[in-house]
Design a protein around this motif. Sequence first.
Motif: not given
Length: 652
Positions: A108-113, A145-148, A152-154, A171-174
């Motif tokens: 899990q992560a925050c948007p833009g993080s 690294e990537h920021a969403y 949502g669930i990706y 595969s995995d989900s975040i």
Amino acid sequence: MKLFAFLILIQLMATAGFGQTASFSVDDSSGCAPFTMVFTNTSTGFDSVHWDFDDGTFASSINANHIYYSIGEYNVTLYVYDSLLNVDSSTQTIYVASTSPYINVDDQACPGSLTSFEVQGNFDSDNTVLWDFGDGFTSNQANTEHAYADTGIYNVVLTFGNSACGVIVISDSILISNSLIPEVHIHPDGGSTMICPGSPFPFFYDENLSIMWDFGEGTSTNDPYPVFQYDSVGTYVVTVTTTNSCGNSNTLDTIITVDSTLIPQHAIYASSTTICPNDTVSLYPISVKGYSFEWFFDNGDSATGGNVFTSFNDTGIYTVSLAATNACGNTSIATKDILVSESIVPLGSLYIPTKVVCPDESVKFICTKKNATYLWYFGDGDSANTKSINHSYGIAGTYPIELIISNYCGQTTILYDTVIVDSTLTPESGFFLNQSSYCSGDEVIFKPVSSAYFTHYWDFGDGNTDTISKPLHTFGDTGAFQVSHITVNSCGNTDTATSIVKIDSFGFALANFEILTGNWVCPESPINFSNLSSNINSCLWYFDDGDSSAQANPIHSYAFPGNYLVTLSLTNSCGNVSTITKLVTVTNSALLPAPLVTCDANTLPLIYSWIPVPGALGYEVSEDSGTVWIANNGVGETHTIVSTWEAGCQRQ
């Protein structure tokens, strides 16, 4: 007549053969561990079977499934038996050439993080990697690294391939959410919740979130490693608050009891509890921080400080006592018995880093333990009496090595090894690349497959050459360039390897940097950032305090304590972007790392040297286990001192 018939029967049995025939098929004969195999029995005319998988495991089922967990070559044998236990067999070879990859993805992560995505388990040179982050963005970097942007669930998909494993899809989900609550973790800094007045605060925080400490008596700080002490006895509720990039916070309360009646808890560690007369033993306390120490020895000596060295002239059992005094002024005693004996056998091993060399090539000989005397015999008539030494051989051949070590008891041990001198040795050429293709203007890093010392010659296929071991080269045009790597060893023998480097308009950027001054610094201290990216011409730094920089290698400082996430964003000439983030902790309790000190045990007086520590304004040196310190400012790329303190030079 009966005898004749019996002989005929025996002859018929010997020539008739058995009815069973062993054979089996496999679904695949090579792969990566853990490698699951399906073995299908195609034998005929059998009653029972036995499988030998060549890894210490067996099976008796008609068909078999088996998993290989280690790299290796396995000869799988199927034995088939008839009712009389006559046997036939069939063997096939299974190749497990590498290990399968796995991925590390935050759940899990925050948007833009910025979130890390890592490929682990397989680092073969021919790997191809493609991350699909599930939001329309991709990357071909193994660790990226990537920021969403949106919640949502990706579904994150890694497509991995190489010659050993083939193509593997993982595969995995975040979960990306604005409602994530940060966890709070604090750690004891060599202490407990029971402390004396005036003792250092016993906790610190080592995560990467913003933090605020409330010490329960009106004082607070956002320093992850707070410098604080309680002056009065009592019970205090310490509240620590962490805040994530979503803006959400969480708190943790811890009760600290300040008590002036606390007794020190400590013990003694000894490098050895059995030594020879006049041998040196290293001693240091096992305890929490904030104690002062005084040592007492049976021979009448005493010392103060932490780590001390001592020796005893005569045999017997000696008791070492250590008095520890805490900030309350209370003292306790710990003891340790040291047996001094003349019957101790010397310890140590003979270490030769390179045992097969060219004529006249220097060979390093090392005894791994300090002893009283050393005597080397190199097998060519030469000898030496130092702990370690370099030696070379002018003529090819096999040389027996003998090392006789003696300790202070007068006991000896003899160690043996062999060095082979071979004038036909060839070097190993070839190189690794950290990307499958590059953009024009990117800096390509060539890493030789062998770390051995050779003479190198590089031809980059574009009219440019180099002779250093790990060159950096920039290709000005697109195309497929045939790069040649030639190595020459000290035998004068050569090896050549060639490989194609692709320069196109699709190459991904690769951001990386190093914090030269370390990532644990004081407020207002200059921090040097070294850009190690594939292209440093278009980059932007974000220092997490509102400041940014477009310089390739900026210098930055922070006014206040805290955790800061420094981000480097790189754009190459293909228009592709890469980012990388590293943590900088700014704290008033920042300590410089101790320098790595080396010494030459083959000289008297001894020479100790160390590489300067970034940010250090000077050094202090002690030759008596910390009782007296002498200033040593030093200049240049290395610092050295000349000393007779042999006890400190026990490792080469």
